[in-house]
Design a protein around this motif. Structure first.
Motif, PDB file in Angstrom:
ATOM      1  N   GLY A  22       0.795  -1.220   0.000  1.00 26.13           N
ATOM      2  CA  GLY A  22       0.000   0.000   0.000  1.00 26.13           C
ATOM      3  C   GLY A  22       0.828   1.271   0.000  1.00 26.13           C
ATOM      4  O   GLY A  22       0.287   2.367  -0.086  1.00 26.13           O
ATOM      5  N   TYR A  23       2.153   1.139   0.102  1.00 28.08           N
ATOM      6  CA  TYR A  23       3.032   2.317   0.123  1.00 28.08           C
ATOM      7  C   TYR A  23       3.929   2.322  -1.101  1.00 28.08           C
ATOM      8  O   TYR A  23       4.343   1.278  -1.586  1.00 28.08           O
ATOM      9  N   PHE A  47      -0.317  10.940   2.124  1.00 30.92           N
ATOM     10  CA  PHE A  47       1.120  10.931   2.328  1.00 30.92           C
ATOM     11  C   PHE A  47       1.423  10.747   3.795  1.00 30.92           C
ATOM     12  O   PHE A  47       0.622  11.101   4.654  1.00 30.92           O
ATOM     13  N   VAL A  48       2.591  10.214   4.074  1.00 30.45           N
ATOM     14  CA  VAL A  48       3.047  10.107   5.456  1.00 30.45           C
ATOM     15  C   VAL A  48       3.467  11.510   5.881  1.00 30.45           C
ATOM     16  O   VAL A  48       4.211  12.176   5.174  1.00 30.45           O
ATOM     17  N   GLY A  49       2.969  11.956   7.013  1.00 32.39           N
ATOM     18  CA  GLY A  49       3.273  13.294   7.494  1.00 32.39           C
ATOM     19  C   GLY A  49       2.072  14.194   7.340  1.00 32.39           C
ATOM     20  O   GLY A  49       0.942  13.735   7.185  1.00 32.39           O
ATOM     21  N   PRO A  54       5.357  16.543   2.090  1.00 29.30           N
ATOM     22  CA  PRO A  54       5.851  15.207   2.428  1.00 29.30           C
ATOM     23  C   PRO A  54       7.011  15.332   3.408  1.00 29.30           C
ATOM     24  O   PRO A  54       7.719  16.334   3.429  1.00 29.30           O
ATOM     25  N   ILE A  55       7.204  14.312   4.232  1.00 33.86           N
ATOM     26  CA  ILE A  55       8.312  14.312   5.179  1.00 33.86           C
ATOM     27  C   ILE A  55       9.353  13.313   4.689  1.00 33.86           C
ATOM     28  O   ILE A  55       9.045  12.125   4.539  1.00 33.86           O
ATOM     29  N   PRO A  56      10.571  13.781   4.399  1.00 35.79           N
ATOM     30  CA  PRO A  56      11.589  12.848   3.913  1.00 35.79           C
ATOM     31  C   PRO A  56      12.037  11.902   5.025  1.00 35.79           C
ATOM     32  O   PRO A  56      12.023  12.243   6.204  1.00 35.79           O
TER      33      PRO A  56
END
Length: 129
Positions: A22-23, A47-49, A54-56
């Motif tokens: 899923g990612y 998105f994560v964050g 987006p958060i690297p």
């Protein structure tokens, strides 16, 4: 994807299993244009964050996922003369025009048919003279 060995009825079977189902992980330079393209890709739901940026991942997080971060040091620099060690241009001499450490490639100007031609090669295909 990661290989997983499964033993069933005494038979060994190797399967590929999704590590992060899923990612999708991408490596990109974030500009307004690239961020727009990713945000508006069909199937991308979040998105994560935070929702706006987006958060690297940190280098530690990348290592913990099993990816190797290797800095490759080359002994040549721009405008150095190099010899091609491998491939169809083996033994040609050229001048380094560009070094791309992310892609592990070097652009070399090689003289062919009386003309300077830029050629993209792997780091391992050239050697400083």
């Amino acid at each position: 994807m990661e290989e997983q060995i499964e033993i069933k009825d005494g038979k060994r079977k190797t399967n590929l299993k999704k590590v992060f189902p899923g990612y999708v992980l991408i490596k990109m330079i974030v500009t307004e244009q690239t961020w727009y393209i990713v945000r508006n890709t069909r199937g991308v739901t979040g998105f994560v964050g935070s929702g706006t940026d987006p958060i690297p991942l940190t280098n530690e997080e990348i290592r913990s996922m099993g990816f190797d971060i290797q800095a490759i040091n080359v002994d040549y620099s721009i405008n150095d003369s190099v010899k091609v060690l491998d491939g169809p241009l083996k033994d040609f001499i050229g001048t380094v025009q560009e070094i791309n450490k992310e892609k592990h490639k070097v652009k070399v100007l090689v003289s062919m048919f009386g003309r300077e031609t830029p050629v993209e090669l792997e780091f391992s295909q050239v050697q400083k003279i």
